[in-house]
Design a protein around this motif. Sequence first.
Motif, mmCIF file in Angstrom:
data_model
loop_
_atom_site.group_PDB
_atom_site.id
_atom_site.type_symbol
_atom_site.label_atom_id
_atom_site.label_comp_id
_atom_site.label_asym_id
_atom_site.label_seq_id
_atom_site.Cartn_x
_atom_site.Cartn_y
_atom_site.Cartn_z
ATOM 1 N N LEU A 84 0.836 -1.205 0.000
ATOM 2 C CA LEU A 84 0.000 0.000 0.000
ATOM 3 C C LEU A 84 0.870 1.254 0.000
ATOM 4 O O LEU A 84 0.590 2.223 -0.718
ATOM 5 C CB LEU A 84 -0.915 -0.014 1.224
ATOM 6 C CG LEU A 84 -1.787 1.238 1.432
ATOM 7 C CD1 LEU A 84 -2.724 1.439 0.248
ATOM 8 C CD2 LEU A 84 -2.572 1.130 2.742
ATOM 9 N N THR A 85 1.932 1.228 0.800
ATOM 10 C CA THR A 85 2.842 2.379 0.849
ATOM 11 C C THR A 85 3.458 2.645 -0.521
ATOM 12 O O THR A 85 3.536 3.798 -0.977
ATOM 13 C CB THR A 85 3.956 2.124 1.880
ATOM 14 O OG1 THR A 85 3.372 1.890 3.165
ATOM 15 C CG2 THR A 85 4.894 3.322 1.962
ATOM 16 N N ALA A 86 3.885 1.569 -1.177
ATOM 17 C CA ALA A 86 4.491 1.720 -2.506
ATOM 18 C C ALA A 86 3.479 2.273 -3.513
ATOM 19 O O ALA A 86 3.782 3.188 -4.288
ATOM 20 C CB ALA A 86 5.038 0.380 -2.985
ATOM 21 N N PHE A 87 2.263 1.724 -3.484
ATOM 22 C CA PHE A 87 1.240 2.193 -4.422
ATOM 23 C C PHE A 87 0.885 3.663 -4.171
ATOM 24 O O PHE A 87 0.655 4.428 -5.111
ATOM 25 C CB PHE A 87 -0.015 1.327 -4.317
ATOM 26 C CG PHE A 87 0.084 0.022 -5.061
ATOM 27 C CD1 PHE A 87 0.418 -0.012 -6.410
ATOM 28 C CD2 PHE A 87 -0.168 -1.182 -4.407
ATOM 29 C CE1 PHE A 87 0.500 -1.216 -7.102
ATOM 30 C CE2 PHE A 87 -0.083 -2.389 -5.091
ATOM 31 C CZ PHE A 87 0.256 -2.411 -6.437
ATOM 32 N N ILE A 88 0.829 4.053 -2.892
ATOM 33 C CA ILE A 88 0.514 5.453 -2.568
ATOM 34 C C ILE A 88 1.608 6.381 -3.087
ATOM 35 O O ILE A 88 1.328 7.438 -3.678
ATOM 36 C CB ILE A 88 0.326 5.627 -1.044
ATOM 37 C CG1 ILE A 88 -0.978 4.961 -0.592
ATOM 38 C CG2 ILE A 88 0.317 7.110 -0.671
ATOM 39 C CD1 ILE A 88 -1.190 4.977 0.913
ATOM 40 N N LEU A 89 2.867 6.004 -2.874
ATOM 41 C CA LEU A 89 3.981 6.827 -3.366
ATOM 42 C C LEU A 89 3.930 6.964 -4.887
ATOM 43 O O LEU A 89 4.145 8.048 -5.443
ATOM 44 C CB LEU A 89 5.314 6.209 -2.933
ATOM 45 C CG LEU A 89 5.645 6.278 -1.437
ATOM 46 C CD1 LEU A 89 6.920 5.491 -1.137
ATOM 47 C CD2 LEU A 89 5.795 7.725 -0.989
ATOM 48 N N ILE A 90 3.639 5.847 -5.555
ATOM 49 C CA ILE A 90 3.566 5.880 -7.024
ATOM 50 C C ILE A 90 2.387 6.734 -7.486
ATOM 51 O O ILE A 90 2.503 7.525 -8.430
ATOM 52 C CB ILE A 90 3.450 4.448 -7.580
ATOM 53 C CG1 ILE A 90 4.754 3.686 -7.316
ATOM 54 C CG2 ILE A 90 3.140 4.470 -9.078
ATOM 55 C CD1 ILE A 90 4.683 2.210 -7.649
ATOM 56 N N ALA A 91 1.238 6.592 -6.808
ATOM 57 C CA ALA A 91 0.047 7.356 -7.199
ATOM 58 C C ALA A 91 0.275 8.854 -7.023
ATOM 59 O O ALA A 91 -0.046 9.661 -7.911
ATOM 60 C CB ALA A 91 -1.155 6.900 -6.380
ATOM 61 N N ILE A 92 0.831 9.233 -5.866
ATOM 62 C CA ILE A 92 1.074 10.657 -5.605
ATOM 63 C C ILE A 92 2.026 11.235 -6.652
ATOM 64 O O ILE A 92 1.795 12.316 -7.204
ATOM 65 C CB ILE A 92 1.653 10.851 -4.184
ATOM 66 C CG1 ILE A 92 0.586 10.528 -3.135
ATOM 67 C CG2 ILE A 92 2.155 12.285 -4.000
ATOM 68 C CD1 ILE A 92 1.106 10.541 -1.707
ATOM 69 N N THR A 93 3.089 10.496 -6.928
ATOM 70 C CA THR A 93 4.063 10.973 -7.915
ATOM 71 C C THR A 93 3.451 11.042 -9.308
ATOM 72 O O THR A 93 3.725 11.969 -10.080
ATOM 73 C CB THR A 93 5.300 10.052 -7.931
ATOM 74 O OG1 THR A 93 5.805 9.909 -6.603
ATOM 75 C CG2 THR A 93 6.385 10.623 -8.827
ATOM 76 N N SER A 94 2.597 10.074 -9.629
ATOM 77 C CA SER A 94 1.947 10.063 -10.944
ATOM 78 C C SER A 94 1.047 11.278 -11.123
ATOM 79 O O SER A 94 1.065 11.942 -12.172
ATOM 80 C CB SER A 94 1.133 8.780 -11.122
ATOM 81 O OG SER A 94 1.966 7.638 -11.083
ATOM 82 N N PHE A 95 0.257 11.571 -10.082
ATOM 83 C CA PHE A 95 -0.635 12.732 -10.180
ATOM 84 C C PHE A 95 0.161 14.039 -10.220
ATOM 85 O O PHE A 95 -0.247 15.003 -10.874
ATOM 86 C CB PHE A 95 -1.625 12.738 -9.016
ATOM 87 C CG PHE A 95 -2.727 11.727 -9.170
ATOM 88 C CD1 PHE A 95 -3.631 11.817 -10.216
ATOM 89 C CD2 PHE A 95 -2.847 10.664 -8.282
ATOM 90 C CE1 PHE A 95 -4.644 10.885 -10.372
ATOM 91 C CE2 PHE A 95 -3.853 9.727 -8.429
ATOM 92 C CZ PHE A 95 -4.757 9.828 -9.477
ATOM 93 N N TYR A 96 1.288 14.045 -9.542
ATOM 94 C CA TYR A 96 2.166 15.218 -9.612
ATOM 95 C C TYR A 96 2.678 15.407 -11.043
ATOM 96 O O TYR A 96 2.700 16.524 -11.574
ATOM 97 C CB TYR A 96 3.337 15.046 -8.652
ATOM 98 C CG TYR A 96 4.431 16.073 -8.836
ATOM 99 C CD1 TYR A 96 4.271 17.380 -8.391
ATOM 100 C CD2 TYR A 96 5.621 15.732 -9.485
ATOM 101 C CE1 TYR A 96 5.276 18.326 -8.571
ATOM 102 C CE2 TYR A 96 6.624 16.667 -9.667
ATOM 103 C CZ TYR A 96 6.448 17.960 -9.212
ATOM 104 O OH TYR A 96 7.435 18.885 -9.401
ATOM 105 N N MET A 97 3.068 14.296 -11.668
ATOM 106 C CA MET A 97 3.550 14.368 -13.050
ATOM 107 C C MET A 97 2.457 14.859 -13.997
ATOM 108 O O MET A 97 2.717 15.650 -14.906
ATOM 109 C CB MET A 97 4.050 12.994 -13.507
ATOM 110 C CG MET A 97 5.357 12.554 -12.886
ATOM 111 S SD MET A 97 5.888 10.948 -13.526
ATOM 112 C CE MET A 97 6.181 11.354 -15.252
ATOM 113 N N ILE A 98 1.243 14.372 -13.770
ATOM 114 C CA ILE A 98 0.125 14.801 -14.624
ATOM 115 C C ILE A 98 -0.101 16.298 -14.479
ATOM 116 O O ILE A 98 -0.314 17.019 -15.461
ATOM 117 C CB ILE A 98 -1.153 14.017 -14.264
ATOM 118 C CG1 ILE A 98 -0.985 12.540 -14.646
ATOM 119 C CG2 ILE A 98 -2.370 14.618 -14.965
ATOM 120 C CD1 ILE A 98 -2.105 11.644 -14.157
ATOM 121 N N LYS A 99 -0.037 16.774 -13.240
ATOM 122 C CA LYS A 99 -0.228 18.205 -12.984
ATOM 123 C C LYS A 99 0.863 19.030 -13.656
ATOM 124 O O LYS A 99 0.588 20.032 -14.329
ATOM 125 C CB LYS A 99 -0.229 18.466 -11.481
ATOM 126 C CG LYS A 99 -0.429 19.933 -11.090
ATOM 127 C CD LYS A 99 -0.488 20.076 -9.577
ATOM 128 C CE LYS A 99 -0.733 21.536 -9.170
ATOM 129 N NZ LYS A 99 0.368 22.425 -9.549
#
Length: 419
Positions: free
Chosen positions: A120-135
């Motif tokens: 879960l920690t890994a997925f959260i880190l990836i999700a946050i970074t992904s949304f940051y990249m999209i922004k």
Amino acid sequence: MNKKLENSLLFIWAVSFVATLGSLYFSEIRGFEPCELCWYQRILMYPLVIITLIAYLQKNAKIAITTAVLSCIGGAISLYHYGIQKLALLSNSAPGCGRVPCTGEYINWFGFITIPFLALTAFILIAITSFYMIKVSKEALIILTNISNQKQIEENLSKTENQANPYGKTDLDPATIDLLDNEHYQNIILPDELKEKIASGAPVVAYMFSSTCPHCMNFTPNLMPIADEMGIPIDQYNLLEFDEGWDEYEVVETPTLIYFKDGKEVDRIVGDYSNDLDGLKTFLNQVENPLKNNPYGKTSLQQSTIDLLDNENYQNIILPEDLEEKIASGDPVMAYMFSPECPHCLNFTPNLIPIANELGVEINQYNLLEFPQGWNDYKVEYTPTLIFFKDGKAVGEPLVGDYSDDPEKVKAFLEQAKQ
């Protein structure tokens, strides 16, 4: 791709790589057999290692959308998996997970860190970074779009400044800008000018067109040569730039030709008459031709030129190519450079022509308003200017200015053409 996006993509790859190694460590080295939910999380995590590495090498930030989707789904599964491990409410209602129970805890570090928690920690880190990249990508896209739009605006402004722009404004539609140097769209008329011409009672043929109308684009190259051949001026009104014309002249569709006389509409034709040129000629034949004595070889004349067509003192107009040919022949040529809008010319010409007629000297009248290339071709600085050519070149200094008060000097200058 900018540095922020590169680093973010590298971070996602690193997290997914560590998570993948960790899961393989637990299953292959520690011997922890994955449950069904663990396999689902692996299916969503393992591909991230490969696709983010490829995206990093290709500098492809668009992969952030894919990583965001996979990490959100994986994170949801991890959260559920962790919930059935730690919450009695969920664990009691958890479905069977095959021979390896999903509620089992191979590790429980510090009383709360289990394998699903790590996932879960890994997925959260990836999700946050992904949304940051999209922004960041959206912001970059907006910036690039603004730069592109600004560049297009500057290019359009440059075109309207560098090309002859008869519209009286610079914020033109790109389709109009593309027509600025088109030979078939060189008789543009402004709304106020058209109203004034119609109100004068003179015969007016108004061509209502739009720069984006495909029928107009097809018809205009057929219309203008025929009108020129018949000596009928066509006033081109661009409805794309001046849309008030739709209502003012009750235009339903383009192209539309309207004939006005004595301040009111006489007739109109609507549509592309490219396949009915006889019908077009029939329409134009009813037009009273104001340019019947037109020596200019074109109908798109300035009004000040039209006003002089019947003037007895302006009946020896010469075209640029004809003057060039005369000069090249080596014969004596007296060229009179004038402009219908020059008050000095309008004062001098009625005095010059009688003197020239008396001496038997032909005056070749070159209209610089209609043929402005003459300013450079003959190095004219002011109007009126008389230039004498012989043996293919200018002889002596030109006579520049209004010499109405000094007819003897005019005679002396003209006399050299008789020698």
